[in-house]
Design an enzyme around this catalytic site. Structure first.
Site, PDB file in Angstrom:
ATOM      1  N   TYR A  74      51.839  40.902  47.670  1.00 20.80           N
ATOM      2  CA  TYR A  74      52.061  41.204  46.249  1.00 20.80           C
ATOM      3  C   TYR A  74      51.744  42.663  45.953  1.00 20.80           C
ATOM      4  O   TYR A  74      52.574  43.402  45.422  1.00 20.80           O
ATOM      5  CB  TYR A  74      51.190  40.281  45.399  1.00 20.80           C
ATOM      6  CG  TYR A  74      51.420  40.409  43.913  1.00 20.80           C
ATOM      7  CD1 TYR A  74      52.644  40.087  43.341  1.00 20.80           C
ATOM      8  CD2 TYR A  74      50.401  40.850  43.072  1.00 20.80           C
ATOM      9  CE1 TYR A  74      52.844  40.205  41.968  1.00 20.80           C
ATOM     10  CE2 TYR A  74      50.597  40.964  41.711  1.00 20.80           C
ATOM     11  CZ  TYR A  74      51.818  40.639  41.158  1.00 20.80           C
ATOM     12  OH  TYR A  74      52.018  40.748  39.811  1.00 20.80           O
ATOM     13  N   ASP A  75      50.534  43.077  46.340  1.00 27.92           N
ATOM     14  CA  ASP A  75      50.083  44.436  46.005  1.00 27.92           C
ATOM     15  C   ASP A  75      51.034  45.484  46.572  1.00 27.92           C
ATOM     16  O   ASP A  75      51.456  46.406  45.873  1.00 27.92           O
ATOM     17  CB  ASP A  75      48.683  44.696  46.584  1.00 27.92           C
ATOM     18  CG  ASP A  75      47.644  43.703  46.099  1.00 27.92           C
ATOM     19  OD1 ASP A  75      48.017  42.764  45.381  1.00 27.92           O
ATOM     20  OD2 ASP A  75      46.463  43.859  46.454  1.00 27.92           O
ATOM     21  N   ASN A 105      45.919  41.071  33.609  1.00 31.37           N
ATOM     22  CA  ASN A 105      45.985  39.619  33.360  1.00 31.37           C
ATOM     23  C   ASN A 105      46.496  39.312  31.946  1.00 31.37           C
ATOM     24  O   ASN A 105      45.931  39.805  30.966  1.00 31.37           O
ATOM     25  CB  ASN A 105      44.609  38.986  33.548  1.00 31.37           C
ATOM     26  CG  ASN A 105      44.124  39.105  34.980  1.00 31.37           C
ATOM     27  OD1 ASN A 105      43.900  40.203  35.469  1.00 31.37           O
ATOM     28  ND2 ASN A 105      43.968  37.991  35.660  1.00 31.37           N
ATOM     29  N   VAL A 109      43.722  31.469  36.396  1.00 30.69           N
ATOM     30  CA  VAL A 109      42.496  30.928  35.800  1.00 30.69           C
ATOM     31  C   VAL A 109      42.718  30.367  34.393  1.00 30.69           C
ATOM     32  O   VAL A 109      42.110  29.350  34.040  1.00 30.69           O
ATOM     33  CB  VAL A 109      41.357  31.981  35.852  1.00 30.69           C
ATOM     34  CG1 VAL A 109      41.594  33.129  34.894  1.00 30.69           C
ATOM     35  CG2 VAL A 109      40.017  31.329  35.620  1.00 30.69           C
ATOM     36  N   VAL A 110      43.600  30.969  33.602  1.00 28.57           N
ATOM     37  CA  VAL A 110      43.769  30.441  32.233  1.00 28.57           C
ATOM     38  C   VAL A 110      44.398  29.041  32.257  1.00 28.57           C
ATOM     39  O   VAL A 110      43.796  28.096  31.728  1.00 28.57           O
ATOM     40  CB  VAL A 110      44.557  31.426  31.334  1.00 28.57           C
ATOM     41  CG1 VAL A 110      44.837  30.794  29.979  1.00 28.57           C
ATOM     42  CG2 VAL A 110      43.789  32.737  31.180  1.00 28.57           C
ATOM     43  N   PHE A 150      41.862  26.450  33.976  1.00 28.28           N
ATOM     44  CA  PHE A 150      40.744  25.982  33.146  1.00 28.28           C
ATOM     45  C   PHE A 150      41.238  25.094  31.995  1.00 28.28           C
ATOM     46  O   PHE A 150      40.610  24.087  31.667  1.00 28.28           O
ATOM     47  CB  PHE A 150      39.962  27.170  32.567  1.00 28.28           C
ATOM     48  CG  PHE A 150      39.004  27.832  33.533  1.00 28.28           C
ATOM     49  CD1 PHE A 150      38.881  27.398  34.846  1.00 28.28           C
ATOM     50  CD2 PHE A 150      38.207  28.906  33.120  1.00 28.28           C
ATOM     51  CE1 PHE A 150      38.002  28.006  35.731  1.00 28.28           C
ATOM     52  CE2 PHE A 150      37.319  29.521  33.996  1.00 28.28           C
ATOM     53  CZ  PHE A 150      37.218  29.074  35.298  1.00 28.28           C
ATOM     54  N   GLN A 200      32.712  37.955  39.060  1.00 28.07           N
ATOM     55  CA  GLN A 200      33.895  38.835  39.038  1.00 28.07           C
ATOM     56  C   GLN A 200      34.440  38.904  37.610  1.00 28.07           C
ATOM     57  O   GLN A 200      34.287  37.934  36.857  1.00 28.07           O
ATOM     58  CB  GLN A 200      34.976  38.343  40.023  1.00 28.07           C
ATOM     59  CG  GLN A 200      35.712  37.077  39.659  1.00 28.07           C
ATOM     60  CD  GLN A 200      35.048  35.807  40.174  1.00 28.07           C
ATOM     61  OE1 GLN A 200      33.832  35.707  40.208  1.00 28.07           O
ATOM     62  NE2 GLN A 200      35.837  34.818  40.541  1.00 28.07           N
ATOM     63  N   THR A 201      35.014  40.039  37.251  1.00 28.78           N
ATOM     64  CA  THR A 201      35.466  40.207  35.864  1.00 28.78           C
ATOM     65  C   THR A 201      36.990  40.323  35.783  1.00 28.78           C
ATOM     66  O   THR A 201      37.659  40.749  36.726  1.00 28.78           O
ATOM     67  CB  THR A 201      34.854  41.463  35.213  1.00 28.78           C
ATOM     68  OG1 THR A 201      35.362  42.624  35.875  1.00 28.78           O
ATOM     69  CG2 THR A 201      33.334  41.435  35.264  1.00 28.78           C
ATOM     70  N   ASP A 258      39.624  38.744  46.615  1.00 33.55           N
ATOM     71  CA  ASP A 258      39.654  38.538  45.162  1.00 33.55           C
ATOM     72  C   ASP A 258      38.950  39.739  44.509  1.00 33.55           C
ATOM     73  O   ASP A 258      37.767  39.982  44.773  1.00 33.55           O
ATOM     74  CB  ASP A 258      38.892  37.248  44.844  1.00 33.55           C
ATOM     75  CG  ASP A 258      39.172  36.707  43.460  1.00 33.55           C
ATOM     76  OD1 ASP A 258      39.927  35.728  43.360  1.00 33.55           O
ATOM     77  OD2 ASP A 258      38.628  37.257  42.487  1.00 33.55           O
TER      78      ASP A 258
HETATM   79  N1  UDP Z   1      39.585  31.720  39.315  1.00 25.34           N
HETATM   80  C1  UDP Z   1      38.582  30.766  39.206  1.00 25.34           C
HETATM   81  N2  UDP Z   1      38.939  29.452  39.107  1.00 25.34           N
HETATM   82  C2  UDP Z   1      40.240  29.032  39.093  1.00 25.34           C
HETATM   83  C3  UDP Z   1      41.256  30.012  39.193  1.00 25.34           C
HETATM   84  C4  UDP Z   1      40.880  31.348  39.320  1.00 25.34           C
HETATM   85  O1  UDP Z   1      37.381  31.095  39.208  1.00 25.34           O
HETATM   86  O2  UDP Z   1      40.487  27.823  38.987  1.00 25.34           O
HETATM   87  C5  UDP Z   1      39.187  33.135  39.411  1.00 25.34           C
HETATM   88  C6  UDP Z   1      39.841  33.904  40.557  1.00 25.34           C
HETATM   89  O3  UDP Z   1      39.102  33.758  41.739  1.00 25.34           O
HETATM   90  C7  UDP Z   1      39.833  35.323  40.000  1.00 25.34           C
HETATM   91  C8  UDP Z   1      39.981  35.132  38.498  1.00 25.34           C
HETATM   92  O4  UDP Z   1      39.621  33.780  38.227  1.00 25.34           O
HETATM   93  O5  UDP Z   1      38.606  35.940  40.269  1.00 25.34           O
HETATM   94  C9  UDP Z   1      41.388  35.386  37.994  1.00 25.34           C
HETATM   95  O6  UDP Z   1      42.255  34.677  38.837  1.00 25.34           O
HETATM   96  P1  UDP Z   1      43.807  34.552  38.579  1.00 25.34           P
HETATM   97  O7  UDP Z   1      44.372  33.731  39.694  1.00 25.34           O
HETATM   98  O8  UDP Z   1      44.065  34.112  37.189  1.00 25.34           O
HETATM   99  O9  UDP Z   1      44.398  36.030  38.670  1.00 25.34           O
HETATM  100  P2  UDP Z   1      44.031  37.368  39.487  1.00 25.34           P
HETATM  101  O10 UDP Z   1      43.406  38.237  38.456  1.00 25.34           O
HETATM  102  O11 UDP Z   1      43.069  37.066  40.592  1.00 25.34           O
HETATM  103  O12 UDP Z   1      45.325  37.843  39.978  1.00 25.34           O
END
Ligand code: UDP
Length: 319
Positions: free
Chosen positions: A148-149, A177, A190-191, A194, A212-213, A278
């Site tokens: 991807y990157d 994001n 993550v959105v 969750f 991580q942020t 990550d």
């Molecule tokens: N993440 C998490 N739980 C999940 C999905 C993602 O803790 O069920 C974390 C993931 O490891 C990352 C962050 O949330 O640190 C954002 O992940 P995402 O896949 O949304 O996008 P990214 O910013 O990594 O491309």
């Protein structure tokens, strides 16, 4: 009144479909392309029969013979979630390379403007914080995320080459994001992850220790930024994202609070292993977007999340 003809790749995707809505709302015409690997017809269902919208299911990594003359080409087609691009690394590399080239060729042919949606992943696991556009990044070129990157970094280089060599009027958005309605519920980001867990009353899965942020931008703010960028004369990359930074643990707490009112139940959190490479920190410096585009996000996280929850709740049950 003068109306524009737009070509949007990735039109059935999350951001692409919102962009199509916005362009059509302005009275312009849109041809949308998508190979539907991650895009969904459902995202465009409301545009069926729209007199100014045409959808073509096709793969932009293959040469495309499109009739018509476009004023603006938007290249959004890409697999954007880590789960999806890890499952389809070659398609991901191709959409950044051959896909970008094919779309740039159309822009060159038509003397159209061209906008590339690049990514904060160009900064990799950044050593500078927050990330400014002049930072060259810290990317593992052979790691799992490199498909991807590196494809997006190559896409940026290709776009600059077309601008410098052929004079294409291009823009590059580095998207951080983004979330909102029409994200795929199961795409692993993550959105949706969750919110899906919360709606099922299941524990929220935090990868790693949650320190991580990330910063989360609502999709309507993102589309506004893209539209402003496309009419600017800025050729170098511009960050678009929300500068409000949260740890993933803090983000989980926000979701818990939001869903407490909704579900009347406290959600537990469970910790799972952190995926490879990550990024530990991510926050856009949006000084350039403010200066050049007069843009900054307006939608508060709670408001955007509420809209997103409503969307997921209204989806047909597939589980
Ligand atoms: N993440 C998490 N739980 C999940 C999905 C993602 O803790 O069920 C974390 C993931 O490891 C990352 C962050 O949330 O640190 C954002 O992940 P995402 O896949 O949304 O996008 P990214 O910013 O990594 O491309």
């Amino acid at each position: 009144m003068y109306r524009m003809e737009h070509l949007v790749s990735g039109a059935a995707g999350f951001i692409g479909s919102h962009l199509c809505d916005r362009l059509l709302a302005e009275g312009d015409s849109v041809v949308g392309l998508d190979n539907l690997i991650t895009g969904a017809r459902r995202n465009l269902a409301h545009l069926a029969g729209h007199p100014k919208f045409r959808f073509i299911a096709c793969d932009v990594t293959q040469p495309i013979d499109l009739e018509g003359r476009f004023h603006q080409v938007w290249h959004l087609a890409s697999l954007a979630s880590p789960k999806e691009y890890l499952a389809h690394p070659l398609e991901t590399l191709e959409s950044g390379s051959a896909g970008t080239r094919n779309m740039l060729e159309i822009a060159r042919r038509d003397r159209a403007r061209f906008l590339l949606t690049s990514t904060s992943e160009c900064y990799g696991d950044p050593l500078e914080h927050p990330q400014v556009e002049t930072y060259w990044g810290h990317v593992n070129p052979v790691g799992l995320r490199s498909c991807y990157d590196e494809s997006k970094r190559y896409a940026e280089a290709l776009t600059m080459a077309y601008h410098r060599y052929y004079g294409v009027r291009s823009n590059i958005a580095r998207i951080f994001n983004t979330y909102g309605p029409r994200m795929a519920l199961k795409d692993g980001r993550v959105v949706p992850a969750f919110l899906d867990q919360a709606l099922q009353g299941q524990p929220l899965t935090i990868f790693g220790d949650g320190t991580q942020t990330r910063s989360f931008c609502y999709v309507s703010d993102m589309v506004e930024g893209l539209v402003r960028l496309a009419s600017s004369e800025e050729r170098l990359p511009v960050n678009l994202g929300n500068p409000v930074e949260l740890t993933i643990l803090e983000f989980a707490e926000r979701i818990k609070r939001l869903m407490l009112a909704e579900m009347k139940a406290e959600l537990p959190i469970v910790f799972e292993p952190l995926p490879e490479d990550d990024p530990q920190k991510r926050r856009p410096d949006i000084g350039k977007a403010k200066r050049v585009l007069g843009w900054e996000p307006n939608v508060a996280l709670e408001d955007g999340l509420r809209q997103t929850v409503e969307y997921f709740k209204a989806l047909p049950v597939t589980r």
